[in-house]
Motif scaffolding. Structure first.
Motif, mmCIF file in Angstrom:
data_model
loop_
_atom_site.group_PDB
_atom_site.id
_atom_site.type_symbol
_atom_site.label_atom_id
_atom_site.label_comp_id
_atom_site.label_asym_id
_atom_site.label_seq_id
_atom_site.Cartn_x
_atom_site.Cartn_y
_atom_site.Cartn_z
ATOM 1 N N ASP A 21 -5.057 -1.576 -21.489
ATOM 2 C CA ASP A 21 -4.010 -1.024 -20.879
ATOM 3 C C ASP A 21 -4.553 -0.346 -19.488
ATOM 4 O O ASP A 21 -5.559 0.076 -19.419
ATOM 5 N N ILE A 22 -3.540 -0.088 -18.652
ATOM 6 C CA ILE A 22 -3.856 0.717 -17.303
ATOM 7 C C ILE A 22 -2.853 1.976 -17.083
ATOM 8 O O ILE A 22 -1.754 1.766 -17.369
ATOM 9 N N ASP A 23 -3.512 3.002 -17.140
ATOM 10 C CA ASP A 23 -2.798 4.220 -17.066
ATOM 11 C C ASP A 23 -2.090 4.545 -15.921
ATOM 12 O O ASP A 23 -1.080 4.907 -15.723
ATOM 13 N N ALA A 24 -2.839 4.413 -14.763
ATOM 14 C CA ALA A 24 -2.187 4.727 -13.440
ATOM 15 C C ALA A 24 -2.837 3.982 -12.441
ATOM 16 O O ALA A 24 -3.867 3.313 -12.473
ATOM 17 N N CYS A 25 -2.138 3.948 -11.300
ATOM 18 C CA CYS A 25 -2.481 2.997 -10.064
ATOM 19 C C CYS A 25 -2.253 3.728 -8.857
ATOM 20 O O CYS A 25 -0.967 4.367 -8.668
ATOM 21 N N ILE A 26 -3.193 3.643 -7.858
ATOM 22 C CA ILE A 26 -2.913 4.118 -6.609
ATOM 23 C C ILE A 26 -2.932 2.832 -5.607
ATOM 24 O O ILE A 26 -3.913 2.381 -5.470
ATOM 25 N N HIS A 27 -1.933 2.369 -4.954
ATOM 26 C CA HIS A 27 -1.902 1.232 -4.411
ATOM 27 C C HIS A 27 -1.814 1.225 -2.763
ATOM 28 O O HIS A 27 -0.873 1.842 -2.142
ATOM 29 N N ALA A 28 -2.941 1.315 -2.312
ATOM 30 C CA ALA A 28 -3.127 1.492 -0.783
ATOM 31 C C ALA A 28 -3.511 0.139 -0.084
ATOM 32 O O ALA A 28 -3.810 0.370 1.127
ATOM 33 N N GLY A 29 -3.434 -0.841 -0.628
ATOM 34 C CA GLY A 29 -3.908 -2.233 0.015
ATOM 35 C C GLY A 29 -2.581 -2.596 0.923
ATOM 36 O O GLY A 29 -1.366 -2.850 0.442
ATOM 37 N N TRP A 30 -2.735 -3.138 2.294
ATOM 38 C CA TRP A 30 -1.624 -3.880 2.831
ATOM 39 C C TRP A 30 -2.439 -4.157 4.320
ATOM 40 O O TRP A 30 -3.799 -3.785 4.556
ATOM 41 N N TYR A 31 -2.156 -5.182 4.745
ATOM 42 C CA TYR A 31 -2.561 -6.050 6.031
ATOM 43 C C TYR A 31 -2.626 -4.775 7.106
ATOM 44 O O TYR A 31 -1.568 -4.121 7.275
ATOM 45 N N ALA A 32 -3.835 -4.743 8.013
ATOM 46 C CA ALA A 32 -3.692 -3.562 8.870
ATOM 47 C C ALA A 32 -4.651 -3.795 10.041
ATOM 48 O O ALA A 32 -5.265 -2.954 10.499
ATOM 49 N N ASP A 33 -4.884 -4.890 10.400
ATOM 50 C CA ASP A 33 -5.575 -5.259 11.509
ATOM 51 C C ASP A 33 -4.819 -4.498 12.817
ATOM 52 O O ASP A 33 -3.471 -4.893 13.029
ATOM 53 N N THR A 34 -5.641 -3.885 13.557
ATOM 54 C CA THR A 34 -5.070 -3.082 14.568
ATOM 55 C C THR A 34 -4.558 -3.957 15.613
ATOM 56 O O THR A 34 -3.625 -3.506 16.380
ATOM 57 N N ARG A 35 -4.903 -5.022 15.879
ATOM 58 C CA ARG A 35 -4.525 -6.135 16.865
ATOM 59 C C ARG A 35 -2.770 -6.237 16.539
ATOM 60 O O ARG A 35 -2.167 -6.633 17.625
ATOM 61 N N ASP A 36 -2.459 -6.629 15.302
ATOM 62 C CA ASP A 36 -1.120 -6.992 15.415
ATOM 63 C C ASP A 36 -0.157 -6.807 13.887
ATOM 64 O O ASP A 36 0.680 -7.181 13.421
#
Length: 210
Positions: A21-36
């Motif tokens: 089981d997984i109790d909790a999650c912080i989802h902070a992942g996303w595409y973030a290349d400063t160029r575009d």
């Protein structure tokens, strides 16, 4: 367990997660290349699809608390401080993709028993920041004694240290309260003021050519 931002499909994601089981999650992942990152359709769409895979798997694993990093880019442009009930009307693909995920996580898509907290992050700065972002660029130029051309700097931004942003996300996780929350200081400042203070601390503010 810390996961990389990008995994290879659902099977790849499952292989990165511990068993049980997984109790909790912080989802902070996303595409973030400063160029575009604001306008890259393919990468923002992929980040959205990866996020939906993550939520589905978390539901199967019994996750009860999910905090997702949203963005101030979801809001309509404003010259006033933005509260959580401000108009959501993103101009960028990035903001629109994040908004789409938020709307889906307010629908029947959310697994039963999962509380979703949506944390809209404003401007983050501090250790580990992409060197191509504004504050690191200005800092390098001032330290090297180089002039740097800038706009008038009248834009108002709300900067927060990365440690404070992390604290906000963790507090949201333990609070486990549904809804949208701004992770910010609530006090905006003109970029010209922020950059002048930075340059004064590092060297000569006259190098800033607004």
């Amino acid at each position: 367990v810390v996961l990389p931002r990008r995994w290879q499909g659902r099977k790849g994601l499952e292989s990165l997660l511990p068993p049980g089981d997984i109790d909790a999650c912080i989802h902070a992942g996303w595409y973030a290349d400063t160029r575009d990152y604001l306008v890259n359709v393919a990468e923002n769409r992929q980040s959205l699809m990866d996020s939906l895979d993550l939520v589905e798997i978390l539901g199967v694993r019994g996750c009860k608390s999910l905090v997702v990093a949203g963005t101030s880019a979801e809001y309509a442009s404003s010259d006033r401080a933005l509260s959580e009930d401000a108009q959501v009307a993103p101009w960028s693909v990035y903001g629109a993709a994040k908004t789409s995920l938020h709307q889906l996580l307010r629908s029947s898509l959310v697994p039963p028993g999962m509380v979703v907290s949506w944390a809209r992050i404003f401007n983050v700065t501090g250790p580990g920041e992409d060197p191509n972002r504004l504050l690191p660029q200005v800092a390098r130029s001032v330290l090297a004694g180089r002039e740097i051309p800038l706009t008038a700097g009248t834009q108002v931004r709300d900067f927060l240290h990365v440690d404070d942003v992390a604290d906000g996300l963790v507090q949201a996780l333990y609070a486990a309260q549904p809804g949208a929350y701004n992770i910010s200081s609530g006090r905006g400042a003109r970029l010209s003021q922020v950059l002048t203070e930075l340059a004064r601390a590092l060297g000569d503010p006259a190098l800033l050519k607004f």
